[in-house]
Motif scaffolding. Structure first.
Motif, PDB file in Angstrom:
ATOM      1  N   ASP A   1       0.832  -1.202   0.000  1.00 61.65           N
ATOM      2  CA  ASP A   1       0.000   0.000   0.000  1.00 61.65           C
ATOM      3  C   ASP A   1       0.869   1.256   0.000  1.00 61.65           C
ATOM      4  N   LEU A   2       1.879   1.301   0.851  1.00 62.25           N
ATOM      5  CA  LEU A   2       2.739   2.480   0.950  1.00 62.25           C
ATOM      6  C   LEU A   2       3.553   2.681  -0.323  1.00 62.25           C
ATOM      7  N   LEU A   3       4.073   1.596  -0.869  1.00 62.44           N
ATOM      8  CA  LEU A   3       4.896   1.693  -2.074  1.00 62.44           C
ATOM      9  C   LEU A   3       4.080   2.090  -3.299  1.00 62.44           C
ATOM     10  N   SER A   4       2.789   1.759  -3.305  1.00 70.07           N
ATOM     11  CA  SER A   4       1.939   2.106  -4.445  1.00 70.07           C
ATOM     12  C   SER A   4       1.559   3.583  -4.429  1.00 70.07           C
ATOM     13  N   ARG A   5       1.779   4.227  -3.280  1.00 68.76           N
ATOM     14  CA  ARG A   5       1.531   5.663  -3.166  1.00 68.76           C
ATOM     15  C   ARG A   5       2.872   6.396  -3.050  1.00 68.76           C
ATOM     16  N   ASP A   6       2.803   7.691  -2.817  1.00 72.09           N
ATOM     17  CA  ASP A   6       4.032   8.481  -2.709  1.00 72.09           C
ATOM     18  C   ASP A   6       4.433   8.704  -1.255  1.00 72.09           C
ATOM     19  N   ALA A   7       4.093   7.757  -0.391  1.00 73.97           N
ATOM     20  CA  ALA A   7       4.398   7.901   1.032  1.00 73.97           C
ATOM     21  C   ALA A   7       5.896   8.118   1.253  1.00 73.97           C
TER      22      ALA A   7
END
Length: 229
Positions: free
Chosen positions: A164-170
């Protein structure tokens, strides 16, 4: 008396794996003299590599000259000699470098994000080891989000959360801002070790030299604050 070391390094840098092992040996040599804390900081040797990565042989041919194995150049010869030397150094440190099987030259931005999250769970050293081993020994693409999530899960992190984090710009901006700060400081090669934010040394020095550096930092450049981010 204590020392905080900020190790600025990249995850496709063989000297950085060697340097991390030697730093650990130096800390062991220090023993109970004073506490040493290590924080791993991001650096991309080549931030121009596309996010999806590129073929390793193509990348190295462009960087070191020559399109084929039959074409010789002084630069290529130096590179071959350096790889052989690294493999010898690696043997002495228990590092299994296997350069010949690497297929992808990844962009390491997402790997640095993963390392940042691992450090938040006190898993920084284990994560760096896992990433180095995945790239240099297992020849995995550490720019691939699924591969990164698998590596995180292998050291006890939540794989679904990582996906989830890697799929966003976190934390993307945080990592880029942090790297830019070290470039602005004039760092152009890694590994670089910054002690107590006052004094630095560059290169994968022998453990004895790094232990001397740690003692100098502890005695001459004391840590002013325990609050580092």
């Amino acid at each position: 008396m204590s020392v905080l070391i900020e190790m600025v390094s990249d995850l496709v840098c063989p000297w950085c794996w060697l340097g991390m092992r030697r730093l650990n040996e130096a800390i062991a040599l220090i023993g109970d003299e004073f506490p040493v804390e290590v924080i791993y900081r991001p650096y991309q040797l080549d931030p121009t590599v596309p996010r999806e990565g590129m073929p390793y042989k193509e990348y190295m041919a462009a960087k070191f000259g020559g399109a084929g194995d039959s074409e010789k150049s002084e630069q290529k010869d130096r590179f071959s000699a350096m790889r052989q030397m690294l493999e010898q150094y690696g043997e002495a440190e228990g590092i299994p470098f296997k350069f010949s099987g690497i297929e992808v030259r990844p962009n390491t931005l997402d790997a640095h994000r993963l390392l940042r999250w691992a450090q938040g769970q006190n898993l920084g050293y284990g994560m760096k080891e896992a990433l180095f081993h995945a790239y240099f020994t297992d020849h995995r693409d550490i720019g691939d989000k699924d591969v990164l999530a698998d590596i995180g899960a292998s050291i006890g992190m939540d794989r679904n959360l990582l996906i989830d984090l890697l799929s966003r710009d976190a934390d993307l901006e945080n990592v880029m801002r942090e790297e830019a700060a070290y470039r602005q400081m004039g760092i152009s090669g890694v590994p670089t070790y910054i002690a107590n934010r006052k004094v630095a040394v560059q290169g994968a020095e022998e453990a004895e030299k790094l232990a001397k550096f740690l003692r100098t930092a502890a005695n001459e450049y004391p840590l002013e604050s325990a609050q580092f981010s």
